[in-house]
Design a protein around this motif. Structure first.
Motif, short mmCIF file in Angstrom:
data_model
loop_
_atom_site.label_atom_id
_atom_site.label_comp_id
_atom_site.label_asym_id
_atom_site.label_seq_id
_atom_site.Cartn_x
_atom_site.Cartn_y
_atom_site.Cartn_z
N ASP A 1 0.83 -1.21 0.00
CA ASP A 1 0.00 0.00 0.00
C ASP A 1 0.87 1.26 0.00
OD1 ASP A 1 -2.49 -1.27 -0.08
OD2 ASP A 1 -2.56 -1.50 2.09
N TYR A 2 1.95 1.25 0.75
CA TYR A 2 2.89 2.37 0.76
C TYR A 2 3.34 2.67 -0.68
CZ TYR A 2 7.17 4.99 1.94
OH TYR A 2 8.15 5.95 2.03
N ALA A 3 3.77 1.62 -1.38
CA ALA A 3 4.27 1.80 -2.75
C ALA A 3 3.17 2.25 -3.70
CB ALA A 3 4.90 0.49 -3.24
N ALA A 4 1.95 1.72 -3.51
CA ALA A 4 0.84 2.09 -4.39
C ALA A 4 0.52 3.58 -4.27
CB ALA A 4 -0.38 1.25 -4.07
N TRP A 5 0.46 4.09 -3.04
CA TRP A 5 0.19 5.51 -2.84
C TRP A 5 1.34 6.37 -3.35
CZ3 TRP A 5 -4.45 7.26 -2.01
CH2 TRP A 5 -5.38 6.46 -1.31
N GLN A 6 2.56 5.91 -3.15
CA GLN A 6 3.71 6.65 -3.64
C GLN A 6 3.70 6.71 -5.17
OE1 GLN A 6 7.77 4.97 -2.96
NE2 GLN A 6 8.09 6.84 -1.76
N ASN A 7 3.38 5.58 -5.80
CA ASN A 7 3.33 5.54 -7.26
C ASN A 7 2.20 6.41 -7.80
OD1 ASN A 7 5.50 3.78 -7.35
ND2 ASN A 7 4.22 1.95 -7.43
N ALA A 8 1.17 6.63 -6.98
CA ALA A 8 0.06 7.49 -7.40
C ALA A 8 0.37 8.97 -7.20
CB ALA A 8 -1.21 7.13 -6.62
N GLY A 9 1.56 9.26 -6.68
CA GLY A 9 2.00 10.63 -6.57
C GLY A 9 1.74 11.31 -5.23
N TYR A 10 1.36 10.52 -4.22
CA TYR A 10 1.07 11.10 -2.92
C TYR A 10 2.32 11.15 -2.04
CZ TYR A 10 -3.91 11.07 -3.89
OH TYR A 10 -5.14 11.32 -4.44
#
Length: 323
Positions: free
Chosen positions: A50-59
């Motif tokens: 989840d950390y990586a998913a949010w980071q990849n989404a630009g957050y």
């Protein structure tokens, strides 16, 4: 598409958000942040996928909770962790919002909060509830203590898998390991590090990578495992790429998505093990007996044997991964 609980609260004017940073604690990658000003959102997460998913989404993503005007607690399965998150939110923010599913215990948490603060605004919706209150020191005693050794002699913390006892499946796998293991080893989904001891005690082991997605668990593993042959990786084991292939892998893969049993998680771990192993590599794995892993095992390895188990678990040994 129906509105999320957060969207309902904000869009219907029931919840007014002050200007400033909004920290969201442990939201799944699918959590609805559409009613929030994007530039104000700060994601706080300890679960790497989840950390990586949010980071990849630009957050903006962090593992530690910053000071914020608003803190949104997304309720986890662990009651102790949920309480610790509420306490942390109260210590860092002015307005605390709690959002979660009934199956994760949000109603119990709502009841506990009302006991201390009195009536609270809330919206029950979509098999869950959202409620909010001004930050208070009434929950100071819910703060998470540092990792501590349990009766099993290992350091664990609220929210980690099998925090109160050694997992029975892992213990069974440890007993089934041969006297000698390959040189370059890995544990996929290593948790708080229980299997490291049995692996490192075997002849032949020169290195062991502990790969774990939950930071709380990996922090405990760092306390439990001090052997210099060990490297710790906060990562998604199913997407991890090492510097070189492994000679051997041990694992007790997870099989829950939330509270629901999801055998596809184990399938993904098996495929990852086959990908991470050298052509001569070997896998030792324990699984709950009811989980249908045999077909995927034979798709991923040329040789698969069940080498032990009991009424609750089965232990596999496999080698020669199929590319």
């Amino acid at each position: 598409m129906s509105q999320s609980r957060l969207s309902t609260a904000v869009d219907d004017g029931l919840l007014t958000l002050p200007e400033g940073n909004i920290a969201i604690l442990r939201p799944p990658a699918t959590y609805d942040v559409s009613p929030l000003p994007r530039d104000a959102v700060r994601i706080v997460h300890g679960f790497y996928p989840d950390y990586a998913a949010w980071q990849n989404a630009g957050y903006d993503v962090a593992t530690e909770l910053p000071d914020a005007k608003v803190a949104i607690v997304v309720v986890p399965r662990s009651k102790a962790l949920a309480r610790a998150m509420v306490a942390a939110a109260c210590a860092k923010a002015e307005l605390v919002i709690v959002d979660g599913q009934k199956t994760d215990g949000v109603d119990s948490l709502f009841k506990d909060c009302r006991k201390r603060l009195g009536d609270l605004p809330s919206i029950p919706k979509g098999h869950g509830r959202i409620f909010w209150f001004a930050a208070s020191d009434a929950f100071a005693d819910w703060a998470a203590p540092p990792p501590a050794k349990g009766p099993h002699g290992f350091s664990t913390a609220a929210g980690v898998f099998s925090d109160g006892a050694v997992d029975a499946g892992s213990a069974l796998l440890a007993d089934a390991l041969p006297a000698k293991l390959p040189a370059k080893m890995a544990d996929l989904g290593a948790g708080w590090g229980y299997l490291a001891g049995p692996v490192l005690s075997r002849d032949g082991v020169k290195s062991l990578d502990l790969i774990e997605a939950e930071k709380l668990s990996l922090d405990c593993a760092r306390l439990n495992v001090t052997d210099p042959r060990v490297l710790f990786h906060w990562a998604d084991a199913t997407a991890f790429t090492p510097d070189a292939s492994y000679d051997g892998i041990v694992m007790n893969p997870p099989f829950h998505a939330g509270r629901a049993s999801d055998p596809s998680l184990g399938h993904t771990f098996i495929r990852a093990a086959a990908r991470l192993l050298a052509p001569h590599g070997k896998l030792w794995m324990v699984a709950n007996r009811h989980l249908p892993y045999e077909t995927v095992m034979t798709e991923c390895f040329r040789n698969v044997d069940m080498i032990g188990g009991n009424g609750a678990f089965k232990i596999f040994h496999a080698n020669r991964p199929i590319r």
